[in-house]
Write a protein that holds these residues in place. Structure first.
Motif, PDB file in Angstrom:
ATOM      1  N   UNK A 132       8.558  79.541  30.779  1.00 60.47           N
ATOM      2  CA  UNK A 132       9.056  79.899  32.111  1.00 60.47           C
ATOM      3  C   UNK A 132       8.936  78.727  33.086  1.00 60.47           C
ATOM      4  N   UNK A 133       7.852  77.951  32.953  1.00 59.36           N
ATOM      5  CA  UNK A 133       7.703  76.749  33.791  1.00 59.36           C
ATOM      6  C   UNK A 133       8.800  75.737  33.470  1.00 59.36           C
ATOM      7  N   UNK A 134       9.089  75.564  32.179  1.00 54.89           N
ATOM      8  CA  UNK A 134      10.153  74.632  31.762  1.00 54.89           C
ATOM      9  C   UNK A 134      11.500  75.052  32.338  1.00 54.89           C
ATOM     10  N   UNK A 135      11.796  76.342  32.268  1.00 51.20           N
ATOM     11  CA  UNK A 135      13.080  76.856  32.772  1.00 51.20           C
ATOM     12  C   UNK A 135      13.221  76.559  34.264  1.00 51.20           C
ATOM     13  N   UNK A 136      12.139  76.777  35.024  1.00 51.69           N
ATOM     14  CA  UNK A 136      12.194  76.531  36.470  1.00 51.69           C
ATOM     15  C   UNK A 136      12.393  75.055  36.790  1.00 51.69           C
ATOM     16  N   UNK A 137      11.844  74.183  35.946  1.00 51.17           N
ATOM     17  CA  UNK A 137      11.851  72.743  36.221  1.00 51.17           C
ATOM     18  C   UNK A 137      13.100  72.037  35.680  1.00 51.17           C
ATOM     19  N   UNK A 138      13.620  72.506  34.562  1.00 51.36           N
ATOM     20  CA  UNK A 138      14.691  71.773  33.864  1.00 51.36           C
ATOM     21  C   UNK A 138      16.029  71.873  34.605  1.00 51.36           C
ATOM     22  N   UNK A 139      16.775  70.761  34.714  1.00 54.20           N
ATOM     23  CA  UNK A 139      18.093  70.795  35.356  1.00 54.20           C
ATOM     24  C   UNK A 139      19.211  71.262  34.413  1.00 54.20           C
ATOM     25  N   UNK A 140      18.853  71.535  33.148  1.00 56.09           N
ATOM     26  CA  UNK A 140      19.869  71.979  32.184  1.00 56.09           C
ATOM     27  C   UNK A 140      19.253  73.009  31.243  1.00 56.09           C
ATOM     28  N   UNK A 141      20.113  73.913  30.762  1.00 56.63           N
ATOM     29  CA  UNK A 141      19.685  74.960  29.835  1.00 56.63           C
ATOM     30  C   UNK A 141      20.598  74.985  28.631  1.00 56.63           C
ATOM     31  N   UNK A 142      20.042  75.347  27.486  1.00 56.43           N
ATOM     32  CA  UNK A 142      20.817  75.411  26.251  1.00 56.43           C
ATOM     33  C   UNK A 142      20.783  76.818  25.676  1.00 56.43           C
ATOM     34  N   UNK A 143      21.948  77.292  25.270  1.00 54.05           N
ATOM     35  CA  UNK A 143      22.067  78.515  24.473  1.00 54.05           C
ATOM     36  C   UNK A 143      22.779  78.151  23.178  1.00 54.05           C
ATOM     37  N   UNK A 144      22.328  78.744  22.090  1.00 57.12           N
ATOM     38  CA  UNK A 144      23.003  78.604  20.795  1.00 57.12           C
ATOM     39  C   UNK A 144      23.664  79.946  20.495  1.00 57.12           C
ATOM     40  N   UNK A 145      24.979  80.004  20.625  1.00 59.92           N
ATOM     41  CA  UNK A 145      25.717  81.244  20.392  1.00 59.92           C
ATOM     42  C   UNK A 145      26.567  81.118  19.133  1.00 59.92           C
ATOM     43  N   UNK A 146      26.878  82.246  18.476  1.00 55.21           N
ATOM     44  CA  UNK A 146      27.652  82.162  17.228  1.00 55.21           C
ATOM     45  C   UNK A 146      28.978  81.415  17.420  1.00 55.21           C
ATOM     46  N   UNK A 147      29.226  80.437  16.557  1.00 52.63           N
ATOM     47  CA  UNK A 147      30.520  79.763  16.538  1.00 52.63           C
ATOM     48  C   UNK A 147      31.583  80.777  16.147  1.00 52.63           C
ATOM     49  N   UNK A 148      32.834  80.480  16.423  1.00 51.47           N
ATOM     50  CA  UNK A 148      33.925  81.431  16.192  1.00 51.47           C
ATOM     51  C   UNK A 148      34.981  80.849  15.262  1.00 51.47           C
ATOM     52  N   UNK A 149      35.682  81.742  14.543  1.00 51.06           N
ATOM     53  CA  UNK A 149      36.815  81.301  13.738  1.00 51.06           C
ATOM     54  C   UNK A 149      38.106  81.515  14.531  1.00 51.06           C
ATOM     55  N   UNK A 150      39.245  81.293  13.911  1.00 49.14           N
ATOM     56  CA  UNK A 150      40.518  81.410  14.630  1.00 49.14           C
ATOM     57  C   UNK A 150      40.797  82.831  15.123  1.00 49.14           C
TER      58      UNK A 150
END
Length: 197
Positions: free
Chosen positions: A105-123
């Motif tokens: 939670x401290x990292x989230x408050x401090x970091x200027x960027x966030x990463x999510x890994x979401x399922x890649x998609x097909x056509x």
């Protein structure tokens, strides 16, 4: 060979990487015309950039969703992209990766960027087993993105519509040939180690 669960796949050159966003025409059309985001674009809000074209198509419904009718390919510097990754944290808590929930939670408050890994998609925009990067920028990262990292902004809505029409016509080979040529992004271990990659 199986895809690793977490890997950045992107269209990139020696110095740039292409990410995708979708906006209503009042922002998207102006941004593509001017090569920069217009005054109506909110610099104080988190903005999410996506290196995966098909994940962007899933998110914006091939440019058919309200407020996402203009699909932009934003070419940014690899230096900026990698700075954001190095200064980011995961958007969710992962036991074992983070010491404890409070540390995360401290990292989230401090970091200027966030990463999510979401399922890649097909056509057909169905979820695949491997994950695609979404990179959320806020504060310093948003300002740097808008003012320093952008090399070009192109409206790729016609491409999205053309590929979608081919998918609906069941011409998947032609649709595949039109897709941006995304490749595994060359990343040093320290770039993704803190992001579960």
């Amino acid at each position: 060979m199986d895809e690793p669960r977490h890997r950045i796949r992107a269209l990139y050159t020696a110095s740039t990487v292409t990410v995708y966003q979708a906006y209503g025409p009042q922002i998207g059309v102006l941004a593509a015309r001017e090569g920069a985001f217009p005054g109506a674009w909110k610099r104080d809000r988190m903005t999410w950039i996506k290196p995966s074209f098909l994940w962007m198509m899933y998110r914006c419904g091939w440019g058919a969703k309200a407020g996402q009718e203009t699909v932009l390919a934003v070419e940014i510097t690899r230096d900026g992209f990698e700075w954001a990754l190095r200064h980011s944290c995961l958007s969710h808590y992962v036991p074992g990766l983070h010491a404890d929930r409070e540390t995360w939670q401290r990292e989230v408050r401090r970091a200027p960027a966030r990463v999510q890994w979401d399922p890649e998609r097909d056509l057909h925009l169905r979820a695949l087993p491997h994950r695609s990067l979404q990179l959320g920028l806020s504060g310093e990262a948003t300002r740097s993105y808008a003012d320093e990292w952008i090399v070009s902004i192109n409206d790729v809505t016609p491409l999205a519509h053309e590929i979608h029409a081919l998918v609906k016509a069941r011409d998947l080979d032609s649709a595949t040939r039109l897709l941006p040529q995304e490749r595994p992004y060359p990343s040093e271990e320290d770039l993704l180690a803190h992001l579960g990659g």
